[in-house]
Write a protein that holds these residues in place. Structure first.
Motif, PDB file in Angstrom:
ATOM      1  N   SER A 195      42.968  12.033 -33.004  1.00  0.00           N
ATOM      2  CA  SER A 195      43.516  12.908 -31.951  1.00  0.00           C
ATOM      3  C   SER A 195      43.570  12.564 -30.443  1.00  0.00           C
TER       4      SER A 195
ATOM      5  N   HIS B  18      46.712  11.910 -27.957  1.00  0.00           N
ATOM      6  CA  HIS B  18      47.073  12.632 -26.603  1.00  0.00           C
ATOM      7  C   HIS B  18      47.159  11.800 -25.588  1.00  0.00           C
TER       8      HIS B  18
ATOM      9  N   LYS C 201      50.854  10.750 -25.985  1.00  0.00           N
ATOM     10  CA  LYS C 201      51.679  11.602 -25.541  1.00  0.00           C
ATOM     11  C   LYS C 201      51.857  11.638 -23.798  1.00  0.00           C
TER      12      LYS C 201
ATOM     13  N   ALA D 205      43.366  13.401 -21.895  1.00  0.00           N
ATOM     14  CA  ALA D 205      43.325  13.472 -23.453  1.00  0.00           C
ATOM     15  C   ALA D 205      41.706  13.626 -24.190  1.00  0.00           C
TER      16      ALA D 205
ATOM     17  N   THR E 233      40.742  17.126 -26.289  1.00  0.00           N
ATOM     18  CA  THR E 233      40.207  16.664 -27.727  1.00  0.00           C
ATOM     19  C   THR E 233      38.809  17.380 -27.801  1.00  0.00           C
TER      20      THR E 233
ATOM     21  N   TYR F 167      53.213  20.758 -22.705  1.00  0.00           N
ATOM     22  CA  TYR F 167      53.321  20.519 -24.141  1.00  0.00           C
ATOM     23  C   TYR F 167      54.531  19.938 -24.526  1.00  0.00           C
TER      24      TYR F 167
ATOM     25  N   ASN G 214      56.196  16.224 -30.352  1.00  0.00           N
ATOM     26  CA  ASN G 214      55.217  16.963 -31.015  1.00  0.00           C
ATOM     27  C   ASN G 214      55.225  17.021 -32.503  1.00  0.00           C
TER      28      ASN G 214
END
Length: 473
Positions: free
Chosen positions: A228, A232, A235, A252, A256, A310, A453
């Motif tokens: 995860s 992030h 992204k 990130a 998390t 997001y 996403n």
């Protein structure tokens, strides 16, 4: 909200069935009252058994309430609680059990007594990556509510909870209670439409927080903490490719940490407190590095900022020299993640291939390199493996770019038009009906797996299938 927390302790205790939990369970039933215990148990068990039918979950809730009432009565036998919970878990193993089941239930049923109960309590479904709940119209809501308020409430708690069950439990409970309060007020109001408009505005923040928490916690549940974190990082690097690793990596890591802390939290306001603080860090680090982040940071509320960030799509990658592959010295020296983080960031900001593709290919790549670090001579191992790994990585990314070509920068109708043109060029002799089927097949995949996403569990297997044929069907 404190009473809701007591419920959480209660249902967990019921699942474990330990005799020493009996007094706690009975005290909480008294504090909550039967009605709250029953309705809030509906949220808990709907969330826990998202593949169960409404009838199955309702049956389980009824049994739980019944055994709790019976075993907490003053005249109850001392062994009532433990015996009834054992019977409940045993009935779950019957071939004609009326209760919902988990994947893995059969294995738990090979165990006995407390071990079986603990096994069943630990079972979990995979995240529901495609919520199907659709809110009815105001008239439909009130028609169902007036017909049977209790039935409406139970069905709403069930439907909403099975669809958004990765949201923290107390947040989910808080939202469903607020929603049902709105329905109760508005469906008995002289002007339901006006009432709904006003009340929905009042619970908008809670609604958005619940839905977004479900999204990001589903992602966390699918990937786990370390993957995860890298996800992030990918992204953020793609959204702000001109930023530095030092700007992006702490964000990130921060999100998390929030997910690991809040997704399973029993704190009533974990997400509500942590996400706004995270948006401050986002704006401090990236609002001056990227126009889209600057625009998002001008939104009115922290939740609006978070949602805006997001949904930022990948930015056109800048022209940069080819990224350097980690060396054995980089990877194996202190056995930390710095080299992997650096490579992930540098690779990600050079391509707009969706994160689900990059996460999928980077995981086995890093695993191969880490295996070299455990070999007798890491340098020799790296020299032998790296050329092939680079070739496979490059090929995978190229295919990903081909599969998702045109999707992120076009409206869906324009994307399908360009996809049709590309397929027609590849398959000039294909019948029109076959071409149309291929367009639908590829566009359906793209709509689910070619965005920033995309759902990781669904796309994992779909990407495998796509990589076999790319656009050569």
């Amino acid at each position: 909200m404190k009473r809701i927390l007591l419920l959480l302790l209660t249902v967990n205790a019921l699942e474990r069935g330990r005799e020493y939990e009996k007094d706690k369970v009975c005290n909480e039933l008294t504090n909550l009252g039967k009605d709250d215990f029953t309705s809030l148990s509906m949220v808990f068990y709907s969330r826990k058994f998202p593949s169960g039918t409404f009838e199955q979950v309702s049956h389980l809730v009824k049994e739980v309430v019944s055994l709790t009432e019976a075993c907490c009565a003053e005249e109850a036998d001392p062994g009532c609680y433990d015996n009834r919970t054992s019977e409940l878990s045993a009935r779950s193993c019957d071939s004609d059990s009326p209760f919902p089941v988990h994947p893995g239930t059969a294995d738990c049923c090979t165990k006995e007594d407390l071990e079986r109960k603990l096994c069943m309590a630990a079972l979990k479904h995979q995240p529901q990556e495609f919520p199907t709940y659709e809110e009815p119209s105001n008239d439909e809501i009130c028609e169902a509510f007036r017909k049977d308020p209790k039935e409406f409430a139970n069905r709403f708690m069930y439907e909403f909870s099975i669809n958004y069950g990765q949201a923290p439990l107390l947040l989910l409970v808080s939202y469903t209670k607020s929603y049902l309060s709105m329905v109760g007020s508005c469906c008995t109001s002289s002007s339901p439409t006006v009432c709904f408009t006003k009340e929905r505005l009042q619970i908008k923040h809670l609604s958005l927080l619940t839905v977004m928490s479900n999204r990001i916690c589903s992602h966390y549940a699918a990937y786990g903490k370390e993957k995860s974190r890298l996800s992030h990082l990918i992204k953020l690097a793609q959204k702000a490719p001109t930023a530095n690793l030092e700007d992006v990596l702490p964000l990130a890591e921060d999100v998390t940490t929030i997910l690991s802390k809040c997704c399973g939290s029993t704190s009533e306001d974990c997400m509500a407190k942590e996400l706004p603080e995270h948006t401050i860090k986002i704006c401090d680090n990236l609002s001056t590095k990227n126009d889209k982040f600057r625009e998002c940071c001008q939104e009115k509320t922290p939740m609006d900022i978070f949602i805006c960030v997001y949904f930022i799509p990948a930015t056109q990658p800048p022209e940069l020299p080819e990224v350097e592959f980690p060396t054995s010295k980089d990877m194996c020296g202190k056995r930390n993640t710095k080299a992997m983080d650096r490579y992930t960031f540098e690779l990600s900001r050079r391509t707009d291939v969706p994160e689900v593709f990059l996460s999928k290919v980077l995981e086995p790549t890093f695993k191969s390199l880490e295996e070299c670090c455990d070999s007798k001579d890491p340098t020799v191992c790296f020299n032998a493996k790296v050329p092939q790994l680079k070739k496979e990585l490059s090929s995978f990314i190229d295919k990903g770019q081909e599969i998702c070509a045109d999707y992120s920068r076009n409206l869906f109708t324009e994307y399908k038009k360009k996809l049709t043109e590309r397929l027609r060029a590849k398959l000039p002799d294909a019948p029109v009906t076959e071409l149309e089927e291929l367009v639908e097949k590829h566009s359906d995949f793209a709509s689910k797996c070619c965005s920033m996403n995309s759902p990781p569990l669904y796309c994992d297997s779909e990407i495998d299938a796509k990589m076999k044929d790319t656009l050569q069907d």
